[in-house]
Design a protein around this motif. Structure first.
Motif, short mmCIF file in Angstrom:
data_model
loop_
_atom_site.label_atom_id
_atom_site.label_comp_id
_atom_site.label_asym_id
_atom_site.label_seq_id
_atom_site.Cartn_x
_atom_site.Cartn_y
_atom_site.Cartn_z
N LEU A 71 0.82 -1.20 0.00
CA LEU A 71 0.00 0.00 0.00
C LEU A 71 0.86 1.26 0.00
CD1 LEU A 71 -2.82 -1.11 2.46
CD2 LEU A 71 -3.08 -0.61 0.03
N LEU A 72 1.95 1.24 0.75
CA LEU A 72 2.84 2.41 0.78
C LEU A 72 3.57 2.59 -0.55
CD1 LEU A 72 4.18 2.15 4.42
CD2 LEU A 72 2.56 3.84 3.49
N GLU A 73 3.89 1.49 -1.21
CA GLU A 73 4.53 1.58 -2.52
C GLU A 73 3.58 2.19 -3.55
OE1 GLU A 73 6.15 -1.47 -5.93
OE2 GLU A 73 6.50 -2.01 -3.84
N ILE A 74 2.32 1.78 -3.51
CA ILE A 74 1.32 2.34 -4.41
C ILE A 74 1.04 3.79 -4.03
CG2 ILE A 74 -1.11 2.19 -5.13
CD1 ILE A 74 -0.85 -0.86 -4.67
N GLY A 75 0.96 4.03 -2.74
CA GLY A 75 0.68 5.38 -2.23
C GLY A 75 -0.75 5.48 -1.71
N SER A 80 -6.71 5.96 -2.31
CA SER A 80 -7.91 6.71 -1.93
C SER A 80 -8.65 7.22 -3.16
CB SER A 80 -7.51 7.88 -1.02
OG SER A 80 -8.63 8.65 -0.70
N ASN A 81 -7.93 7.76 -4.13
CA ASN A 81 -8.57 8.27 -5.34
C ASN A 81 -9.29 7.16 -6.11
OD1 ASN A 81 -7.62 10.83 -4.76
ND2 ASN A 81 -5.87 10.68 -6.15
N ARG A 82 -8.63 6.02 -6.22
CA ARG A 82 -9.23 4.88 -6.93
C ARG A 82 -10.48 4.40 -6.19
NH1 ARG A 82 -10.56 2.44 -11.43
NH2 ARG A 82 -10.71 0.20 -11.18
N HIS A 156 -12.43 -2.16 -3.07
CA HIS A 156 -11.08 -1.69 -2.75
C HIS A 156 -10.40 -1.33 -4.07
CE1 HIS A 156 -7.81 -0.72 -0.22
NE2 HIS A 156 -8.10 -1.57 0.75
N PHE A 157 -9.20 -0.79 -3.98
CA PHE A 157 -8.54 -0.23 -5.16
C PHE A 157 -8.30 -1.25 -6.26
CE2 PHE A 157 -4.92 -1.96 -3.00
CZ PHE A 157 -4.02 -2.27 -3.99
#
Length: 175
Positions: A71-75, A80-82, A156-157
Motif C-alpha cells: 500500500l505504501l509503494e502504491i501510495g 484513496s482516489n481509486r 477496494h482499489f
C-alpha cells in the motif's frame, strides 16, 4: 482496508490513557512477570504491551507487513482516489436504478463501504435483501454483505469498473 489477514492489526493508545484503559483479555504476555511461569501475578505491564495478551501471530503480522509495504509503494493518495472513483461509480449506478444509499458521502465523510437498501424490500420478494444477497452469491459468484438489513459493498482499489458495472447489472432494477 490494510489488506492484512484476520487476526493481525494495529492498535494505538495514547500514553496518558494507558493506565486507565484495560485490556479485554489477560494472558501470559501482558503481565509484569511473563517469564515466571510458576508465579501468577496478574499486574499488567505499564506500557502498551499490556494489550498483547498472548503469543504473536507471526504469519499474520508478516502478511500485514507485506500488505502495508504494498500500500505504501502504491501510495495512500492513489489508493484513496481509486477507491473514491469506484464507490462514486457504484453510488451513481445504485441511484440511477432506484436504490437508496445509506452511507455518508459528503466531504471527508466517505469510505469504501457503501450500504444501500431497496425501497421495495418489504413490498416485493424480488427486492428482498436476503434474496438479493443469496442470488448474487449463488448465481453470479458476486460477494457483497448483508448487514443490519442493508446490502453492503466493500470495494477496494484492486476492483475494476467492470466488476462494479457487473454488480449493478445483476441487481433487480426499480425502474
Amino acid at each position: 482496508w490494510l489488506l492484512g489477514p484476520e487476526g493481525a492489526g494495529i492498535f494505538y493508545c495514547r500514553k496518558e490513557l494507558l493506565a486507565s484503559t484495560r485490556p479485554l483479555i489477560m494472558g501470559w504476555m501482558n503481565v509484569i512477570n511473563d517469564q515466571d511461569y510458576g508465579q501468577y501475578d496478574f499486574t499488567l505491564k505499564s506500557d502498551a504491551r499490556r494489550f498483547e495478551c498472548g503469543s504473536h501471530n507471526l504469519p499474520g503480522l508478516l502478511a500485514l507487513k507485506a500488505s502495508l509495504e504494498m500500500l505504501l509503494e502504491i501510495g495512500t493518495e492513489p489508493v484513496s482516489n481509486r477507491l473514491q472513483h469506484l464507490t462514486d461509480r457504484l453510488i451513481d449506478g445504485l441511484k440511477r436504478t432506484g436504490y437508496m444509499v445509506i452511507s455518508p458521502r459528503s466531504g471527508q465523510s466517505w469510505s469504501g463501504i457503501v450500504s444501500f437498501i431497496s425501497p421495495l424490500a418489504g413490498e416485493s420478494p424480488t427486492h428482498d435483501h436476503a434474496r438479493i444477497f443469496r442470488m448474487l452469491r449463488a448465481d453470479h459468484h458476486t460477494e457483497i454483505a448483508l448487514r443490519e438489513g442493508r446490502l453492503r459493498v466493500s470495494a477496494h482499489f484492486y476492483n475494476t469498473d467492470e466488476q462494479i458495472d457487473r454488480l449493478l447489472g445483476h441487481l433487480p432494477a426499480h425502474l
